[in-house]
Design a protein around this motif. Structure first.
Motif, mmCIF file in Angstrom:
data_model
loop_
_atom_site.group_PDB
_atom_site.id
_atom_site.type_symbol
_atom_site.label_atom_id
_atom_site.label_comp_id
_atom_site.label_asym_id
_atom_site.label_seq_id
_atom_site.Cartn_x
_atom_site.Cartn_y
_atom_site.Cartn_z
ATOM 1 N N GLU A 179 91.299 2.182 38.608
ATOM 2 C CA GLU A 179 92.515 1.468 38.220
ATOM 3 C C GLU A 179 93.625 1.679 39.242
ATOM 4 O O GLU A 179 94.408 0.759 39.519
ATOM 5 N N TYR A 180 93.709 2.874 39.800
ATOM 6 C CA TYR A 180 94.737 3.131 40.811
ATOM 7 C C TYR A 180 94.513 2.258 42.044
ATOM 8 O O TYR A 180 95.456 1.697 42.608
ATOM 9 N N THR A 181 93.243 2.131 42.424
ATOM 10 C CA THR A 181 92.928 1.308 43.588
ATOM 11 C C THR A 181 93.154 -0.167 43.292
ATOM 12 O O THR A 181 93.785 -0.882 44.083
ATOM 13 N N ALA A 182 92.664 -0.621 42.147
ATOM 14 C CA ALA A 182 92.764 -2.043 41.813
ATOM 15 C C ALA A 182 94.218 -2.490 41.674
ATOM 16 O O ALA A 182 94.554 -3.640 41.987
ATOM 17 N N ASP A 236 93.835 9.257 45.515
ATOM 18 C CA ASP A 236 93.319 8.189 44.649
ATOM 19 C C ASP A 236 93.791 8.307 43.203
ATOM 20 O O ASP A 236 93.303 7.597 42.322
ATOM 21 N N GLY A 237 94.738 9.210 42.941
ATOM 22 C CA GLY A 237 95.286 9.326 41.597
ATOM 23 C C GLY A 237 94.579 10.307 40.693
ATOM 24 O O GLY A 237 94.989 10.500 39.543
ATOM 25 N N SER A 238 93.509 10.936 41.174
ATOM 26 C CA SER A 238 92.722 11.818 40.299
ATOM 27 C C SER A 238 93.541 12.983 39.758
ATOM 28 O O SER A 238 93.284 13.467 38.646
ATOM 29 N N SER A 239 94.511 13.464 40.534
ATOM 30 C CA SER A 239 95.311 14.595 40.069
ATOM 31 C C SER A 239 96.113 14.236 38.820
ATOM 32 O O SER A 239 96.256 15.060 37.901
ATOM 33 N N LEU A 240 96.631 13.015 38.753
ATOM 34 C CA LEU A 240 97.369 12.592 37.559
ATOM 35 C C LEU A 240 96.460 12.529 36.344
ATOM 36 O O LEU A 240 96.857 12.899 35.230
ATOM 37 N N GLY A 284 100.829 0.049 31.463
ATOM 38 C CA GLY A 284 99.654 0.390 30.674
ATOM 39 C C GLY A 284 98.481 -0.531 30.921
ATOM 40 O O GLY A 284 97.392 -0.321 30.417
ATOM 41 N N ASN A 285 98.697 -1.545 31.717
ATOM 42 C CA ASN A 285 97.612 -2.486 32.001
ATOM 43 C C ASN A 285 97.650 -2.938 33.451
ATOM 44 O O ASN A 285 96.832 -2.553 34.271
ATOM 45 N N THR A 286 98.665 -3.730 33.791
ATOM 46 C CA THR A 286 98.826 -4.199 35.161
ATOM 47 C C THR A 286 100.270 -4.043 35.574
ATOM 48 O O THR A 286 101.134 -3.700 34.775
ATOM 49 N N LEU A 287 100.544 -4.323 36.821
ATOM 50 C CA LEU A 287 101.908 -4.257 37.339
ATOM 51 C C LEU A 287 102.452 -5.666 37.516
ATOM 52 O O LEU A 287 101.787 -6.542 38.069
ATOM 53 N N THR A 288 103.655 -5.890 37.040
ATOM 54 C CA THR A 288 104.265 -7.207 37.141
ATOM 55 C C THR A 288 105.063 -7.296 38.433
ATOM 56 O O THR A 288 106.283 -7.207 38.441
ATOM 57 N N THR A 289 104.347 -7.404 39.527
ATOM 58 C CA THR A 289 105.016 -7.486 40.825
ATOM 59 C C THR A 289 104.118 -8.194 41.813
ATOM 60 O O THR A 289 102.938 -8.431 41.535
ATOM 61 N N ASN A 302 96.835 -0.934 43.144
ATOM 62 C CA ASN A 302 97.630 -0.462 44.295
ATOM 63 C C ASN A 302 98.622 0.632 43.913
ATOM 64 O O ASN A 302 99.714 0.717 44.477
ATOM 65 N N LEU A 303 98.261 1.485 42.974
ATOM 66 C CA LEU A 303 99.206 2.487 42.477
ATOM 67 C C LEU A 303 99.412 3.640 43.448
ATOM 68 O O LEU A 303 100.391 4.380 43.314
ATOM 69 N N THR A 304 98.491 3.803 44.387
ATOM 70 C CA THR A 304 98.646 4.881 45.358
ATOM 71 C C THR A 304 99.207 4.404 46.683
ATOM 72 O O THR A 304 99.520 5.220 47.558
#
Length: 613
Positions: free
Chosen positions: A484-487, A455-459, A603-608, A489-491
């Motif tokens: 934020e990682y979940t919202a 879930d990104g906690s390590s980062l 830094g906010n959202t992903l443009t994709t 889709n960073l993982t």
């Protein structure tokens, strides 16, 4: 429970009959002798911003960059171009060696037990030029082009086995050679179908196995060194991740089963001697008396302020500013410049120290726990009434060093525990050392945060820790909450951190983050989110995980409705060269410009495009 009753019966038998020292016990016993002329145990690495590498590491890296990496980068470039010949010219210039700037790449593979070992191996298989499928996918060759490779806990099982086995292919590493040669120094595979705790379904066989493991520690104990449950754990791990064990000899005590296979001896393998492998590093945490619990992340056991230790082939120590000192790995166990200890740096003990999470069970004084019979057995054979059983004990080579800042300067032994117990389960810290000059990190996250997924906690933990030591480390901005990682889709997709051009880029690596965060986009049910507590796997289970990990590592982040991004190999290459591009003063252009817009966290959202539901 029956197997523990049988084990207790063995204890009664052992109280009457003394067991002869086994060949494994002899090979596991540290050796004491006079130090070489001019020997100096401790090397001070300098102050942050002006730290130095050991001369041996610096020489290895320079030889690798001169003799190996130019060809490796060209091979990788060829594979990328086979999927998309329209890369910007600067990418080809950098990777072909025509540019004066080249990337320095580090790969970090996380903890998480066997799941993490398999997932990390699967990702590296997708980056391995020896795998024709990886070459065809356009990702093969990146492993050969890496300069550093770090691992902790389950990742350390993978990294130590790979290095000491002379860098075989991933398939051979896990499953063993097609035609094995059964000997103490040959590789037999991970033997994953034998459970790490209870390898047999027969309680009588397991009971005898437990006594064998304990007896293999007798020589070390009789030589006057502290023996803990970590040593017992090490002897179990050795049958899976060190040379010398095969299915045909798993219980045969006439073999050493990895005892005597040393981490420092990796330097003598042909792959290392020819500078053919990325420089391997294993990470562990220090558990110290009086540690600052206010700097411990909720749910973790080690404060972020405790020094992080690394075991590399040449040296062991910490670049953290409170110590910034190293001792030769070959001579670990030594505490002065006169009497030297060798044979302490067992490869499996390095892996065992990095995965020593038994302090979480708090069984030092609870012999009635599930570990009770084994602890009772060890206490009977090797009584240690004043020793913590639930840590890996290393004689402190840094006794008296940095007394004002190093928390264990006055301790005779260092207590090492799992490298992820401070929350940093991806071993990024060694790759942030400025003296190593790493400008791009491929971070593999196979932690078990939610239902076996990351879930990104390590980062977040790494970012928080680097903020404590701004003069020593620089880390790119990452989201500060797991939500934020979940919202975003960073993982569940590859994500690049640190893309934005800033004045910090010169010393801040770009991070390529690939997590085991969910099933792949091809619609297959996930098989990679197994429990960290699962300590045995069938060959079919592992192969299924490797196959799915290959998909995860090569599909990128497809547009909605697709199962694969055909531009992913190009986008990956664009990220790999981005810091070198910046140093060369070249602007992003072409597909690299659009790739970085799509894969970079801004830094906010992903443009994709949104992922497939």
């Amino acid at each position: 429970m029956l197997r523990f009753v049988i084990l207790l019966a063995y204890l009664s038998w052992l109280s009457v009959f003394a067991m002869a020292q086994t060949v494994a016990s002899q090979a596991y016993t540290p050796v004491v002798a006079r130090c070489p002329t001019g020997f100096n145990l401790v090397r001070m690495a300098g102050i942050p911003g002006n730290q130095t590498l050991s001369s041996s590491e610096a020489s290895y890296i320079q030889n690798r960059k001169t003799d190996v990496l130019p060809k490796a980068w060209k091979k990788y470039l060829s594979n990328v171009l086979s999927t998309n010949p329209s890369l910007p010219g600067y990418v080809s210039s950098i990777l072909s060696g025509a540019s004066s700037e080249v990337p320095t790449l580090g790969i970090a593979t996380s903890g998480g037990g066997y799941r993490a070992a398999i997932f990390g191996a699967g990702v590296l298989n997708a980056l391995d030029a020896r795998n024709s499928s990886s070459d065809a996918a356009g990702t093969g060759g990146l492993l050969q082009a890496a300069t550093y490779l770090s691992g902790l806990s389950g990742g350390s099982w993978f990294i130590t086995s790979l290095a000491q086995a002379n860098f075989p292919t991933i398939q051979e590493l896990i499953f063993g050679p097609a035609i094995p040669t059964v000997s103490n120094n040959s590789w037999g595979g991970w033997n994953a179908d034998y459970d790490l705790a209870t390898p047999s379904m027969d309680p009588a066989i397991d009971g005898e196995y437990y006594t064998d493991l304990a007896d293999e520690l007798r020589g070390k104990y009789d030589a006057g060194f502290v023996v803990t449950f970590a040593d017992y754990w090490t002897r179990s791990l050795a049958r899976h991740f060190a040379n010398g064990t095969f299915s045909s000899n798993f219980y045969d005590e006439s073999y050493t089963h990895g005892a005597g296979i040393l981490w420092s001896a990796v330097a003598n393998t042909t792959s290392f001697a020819s500078h053919s492998i990325p420089f391997p590093i294993v990470v562990t945490n220090l558990q110290a008396p009086g540690q600052n619990s206010s700097e411990t992340i909720a749910g973790d056991f080690i404060p972020l302020t405790n020094p992080i230790f690394e075991f590399n082939v040449f040296e062991t120590g910490s670049f953290d500013p409170q110590l910034s000192a190293f001792a030769p790995t070959k001579y670990l166990g030594t505490t002065n410049n006169s009497i030297c200890v060798t044979n302490y740096d067992q490869s499996a003990f390095i892996a065992g120290s990095s995965s020593e999470l038994f302090n979480e069970a708090n069984f030092t004084n609870t012999f009635n726990s599930s570990y009770g019979p084994i602890l009772t057995l060890m206490a009977s054979l090797m009584p240690e009434p004043k020793v913590e059983y639930d840590v890996a004990s290393w004689p402190n080579p840094f006794y008296g060093v940095a007394p004002d800042t190093f928390i264990d300067s006055a301790q005779t032994n260092l207590n090492m525990v799992d490298g992820g117990e401070d929350g940093e389960i991806i071993p990024l810290q060694p790759l942030l050392v400025k003296a190593r000059g790493i400008d791009v990190i491929f971070a593999i996250d196979a932690t078990n945060d939610i239902n076996g997924f990351a879930d990104g906690s390590s980062l977040i933990a790494t970012q928080n820790r680097t903020l404590l030591y701004p003069s020593a480390y620089s880390f790119p901005p990452v989201p500060t909450s797991m939500g934020e990682y979940t919202a975003q889709n960073l993982t569940t997709r590859p994500t690049f951190f640190g893309c934005n051009t800033t004045s910090l880029n010169e010393s801040t690596p770009l991070l390529i983050y690939l997590a085991n965060g969910g099933p792949p986009y091809d619609g297959e049910a996930s098989v990679t989110n197994t429990s960290t507590a699962q300590t045995s796997y069938t060959s079919s289970e592992i192969q299924a995980m490797l196959n799915q990990t290959f998909v995860i590592a090569t599909q990128g982040y497809p547009e909605s409705g697709a199962t694969k991004d055909p531009e992913w190999p190009s986008c990956l290459a664009c990220a790999v060269v981005d810091r070198a591009r910046e140093r060369a003063g070249v602007a992003r252009r072409g597909i690299c410009s659009t790739c970085m817009d799509r894969y970079c966290w801004n830094g906010n959202t992903l443009t994709t495009a949104a992922p497939i539901a």
